[in-house]
Design a protein around this motif. Structure first.
Motif, PDB file in Angstrom:
ATOM      1  N   LEU A 137       0.947  -1.388   0.059  1.00 15.31           N
ATOM      2  CA  LEU A 137      -0.101   0.131   0.045  1.00 15.31           C
ATOM      3  C   LEU A 137       0.956   1.163   0.144  1.00 15.31           C
ATOM      4  CD1 LEU A 137      -2.621   1.331   0.123  1.00 15.31           C
ATOM      5  CD2 LEU A 137      -2.778   1.001   2.533  1.00 15.31           C
ATOM      6  N   GLY A 138       1.918   1.013   0.628  1.00 15.32           N
ATOM      7  CA  GLY A 138       2.903   2.403   0.628  1.00 15.32           C
ATOM      8  C   GLY A 138       3.341   2.503  -0.588  1.00 15.32           C
ATOM      9  N   TYR A 139       3.511   1.290  -1.201  1.00 17.06           N
ATOM     10  CA  TYR A 139       4.287   1.472  -2.594  1.00 17.06           C
ATOM     11  C   TYR A 139       3.242   2.238  -3.609  1.00 17.06           C
ATOM     12  CZ  TYR A 139       5.323  -0.052  -7.623  1.00 17.06           C
ATOM     13  OH  TYR A 139       5.604   0.056  -8.841  1.00 17.06           O
ATOM     14  N   VAL A 140       1.981   1.844  -3.637  1.00 15.91           N
ATOM     15  CA  VAL A 140       1.063   2.625  -4.228  1.00 15.91           C
ATOM     16  C   VAL A 140       0.603   4.010  -3.994  1.00 15.91           C
ATOM     17  CG1 VAL A 140      -1.709   2.441  -4.623  1.00 15.91           C
ATOM     18  CG2 VAL A 140      -0.458   0.278  -4.715  1.00 15.91           C
ATOM     19  N   LEU A 141       0.818   4.215  -2.850  1.00 14.29           N
ATOM     20  CA  LEU A 141       0.491   5.682  -2.534  1.00 14.29           C
ATOM     21  C   LEU A 141       1.790   6.361  -2.369  1.00 14.29           C
ATOM     22  CD1 LEU A 141      -1.917   5.085   0.732  1.00 14.29           C
ATOM     23  CD2 LEU A 141      -2.454   5.372  -1.778  1.00 14.29           C
ATOM     24  N   GLY A 142       2.834   5.834  -2.530  1.00 10.21           N
ATOM     25  CA  GLY A 142       4.042   6.642  -2.465  1.00 10.21           C
ATOM     26  C   GLY A 142       4.606   7.006  -0.981  1.00 10.21           C
ATOM     27  N   GLN A 143       4.210   6.426   0.181  1.00  8.36           N
ATOM     28  CA  GLN A 143       4.213   6.618   1.234  1.00  8.36           C
ATOM     29  C   GLN A 143       5.230   5.552   2.259  1.00  8.36           C
ATOM     30  OE1 GLN A 143       0.206   7.503   2.826  1.00  8.36           O
ATOM     31  NE2 GLN A 143       0.267   9.667   2.031  1.00  8.36           N
ATOM     32  N   ASP A 144       5.715   5.987   3.321  1.00  7.65           N
ATOM     33  CA  ASP A 144       6.472   4.835   3.974  1.00  7.65           C
ATOM     34  C   ASP A 144       5.305   4.239   4.803  1.00  7.65           C
ATOM     35  OD1 ASP A 144       6.525   6.618   6.156  1.00  7.65           O
ATOM     36  OD2 ASP A 144       8.416   7.231   5.703  1.00  7.65           O
ATOM     37  N   ALA A 145       5.632   3.093   5.827  1.00  4.98           N
ATOM     38  CA  ALA A 145       4.918   2.584   6.728  1.00  4.98           C
ATOM     39  C   ALA A 145       4.520   3.610   7.918  1.00  4.98           C
ATOM     40  CB  ALA A 145       5.523   1.502   7.376  1.00  4.98           C
ATOM     41  N   ALA A 146       5.459   4.287   8.297  1.00  5.12           N
ATOM     42  CA  ALA A 146       4.949   5.480   9.408  1.00  5.12           C
ATOM     43  C   ALA A 146       4.275   6.280   9.037  1.00  5.12           C
ATOM     44  CB  ALA A 146       6.190   6.073   9.752  1.00  5.12           C
ATOM     45  N   GLU A 147       4.033   6.791   7.720  1.00  2.00           N
ATOM     46  CA  GLU A 147       2.947   7.662   7.413  1.00  2.00           C
ATOM     47  C   GLU A 147       1.538   6.874   7.029  1.00  2.00           C
ATOM     48  OE1 GLU A 147       5.091  10.737   4.224  1.00  2.00           O
ATOM     49  OE2 GLU A 147       5.394   8.758   3.708  1.00  2.00           O
ATOM     50  N   LEU A 148       1.660   5.755   6.910  1.00  2.00           N
ATOM     51  CA  LEU A 148       0.315   4.954   6.859  1.00  2.00           C
ATOM     52  C   LEU A 148      -0.229   4.911   8.159  1.00  2.00           C
ATOM     53  CD1 LEU A 148       1.164   1.928   4.287  1.00  2.00           C
ATOM     54  CD2 LEU A 148       0.037   4.162   3.675  1.00  2.00           C
ATOM     55  N   ILE A 149       0.717   4.491   9.077  1.00  3.24           N
ATOM     56  CA  ILE A 149      -0.037   4.366  10.484  1.00  3.24           C
ATOM     57  C   ILE A 149      -0.228   5.754  10.905  1.00  3.24           C
ATOM     58  CG2 ILE A 149       0.862   3.906  12.821  1.00  3.24           C
ATOM     59  CD1 ILE A 149       2.632   1.867  11.814  1.00  3.24           C
TER      60      ILE A 149
END
Length: 277
Positions: free
Chosen positions: A28-40
């Motif tokens: 999901l981070g790859y799709v959104l261009g975000q890292d794991a910390a940003e997802l959380i």
């Protein structure tokens, strides 16, 4: 759907997968261009229909077994982002044992000449270049497609002390002699059950399988490395967890000394080194 809701949805799609949550965040981070910390941190953020559709499509590919590294095009190795595709092996943490062993053996010789055979993505050579900026590193591969990946990684990371060369093992090297030669060669036998499991199913078979019950490439490198090593130089080979004794015996029979095997973080025999007498 929000980020949190989509990750919860993922659990059902990856039912039975031990690392489902980590893989879901990576994809999901790859799709959104975000890292794991940003997802959380932004779990309540609503996603667009396009973003949700893109993620679900990549989940379907993962359900078919396609490795996460091939889906995202990158795998971290030695804290470096190594770009990969299906023409190269996916760098593994076990191989960092080889890098550690090389660095220990080359300690005190920062200008050493190092040769890596079968470089693939260039992960090993690039890791060494990151730690040994004054070393002279040559890295070979028989596949032009693999070398294209390696050179792309070199350009992206900016390490200029590596020369990538096309050739089957020692071909096209000229007469230079090296302080150390290292390799993670093919070492699985053709009937190895691991070829039918996990990511290995999708990786290039010629980078995995060797004749002679998995020893053919190791034997070739051990036999010919002596021509390209300086007196007192080292050979360092990664191998299967059940091959430690066999590799030690081969190197000893070939006249090498100071033969030792290092274990990986799982406690398995993984890397054997020997000195040219």
């Amino acid at each position: 759907m929000t980020i949190s809701e989509l990750l919860t949805w993922s659990k059902k799609q990856f039912f039975g997968m031990e690392n489902w949550y980590m893989e879901s965040r990576i994809l999901l981070g790859y799709v959104l261009g975000q890292d794991a910390a940003e997802l959380i941190a932004h779990g309540d953020r609503k996603l667009s229909a396009t973003q949700i559709d893109s993620y679900k499509k990549i989940v379907v590919k993962r359900q078919k077994g396609i490795p996460v590294a091939y889906l995202t095009g990158v795998r971290e190795f030695w804290s470096l982002p190594i770009r990969v595709n299906d023409r190269v092996l996916i760098p593994r943490h076990e191989t960092e044992t080889l890098v550690e062993r090389v660095l220990a053996l080359i300690d005190g010789c920062p200008n050493a000449g190092i040769l890596e055979l079968g470089t693939g993505s260039g992960a090993i050579a690039l890791a060494l270049a990151s730690e040994l900026p004054h070393a002279r590193i040559s890295a070979t591969d028989n596949s032009m497609q693999a070398l294209a990946v390696a050179r792309g990684n070199q350009s992206a990371l900016g390490f200029n002390n590596i020369e990538f060369l096309q050739g089957d093992w020692f071909k096209n090297l000229g007469g230079e002699k090296y302080h150390l030669i290292c390799s993670n060669p093919p070492y699985l036998s053709a009937d190895d059950k691991h070829l039918q499991i996990g990511d290995v199913r999708f990786e290039p078979r010629d980078a995995l399988v060797a004749d002679g019950c998995g020893y053919a490439a190791i034997n070739h490198i051990a036999r010919h490395a002596k021509t390209y090593l300086r007196s007192g130089g080292w050979i360092v080979l990664e191998h299967g967890f059940q091959q430690g004794q066999g590799v030690r015996e081969r190197l000893s029979d070939d006249g090498y000394g100071d033969v030792t095997t290092a274990q990986d973080l799982s406690g398995n025999d993984r890397v054997t080194a020997a000195r040219l007498n």
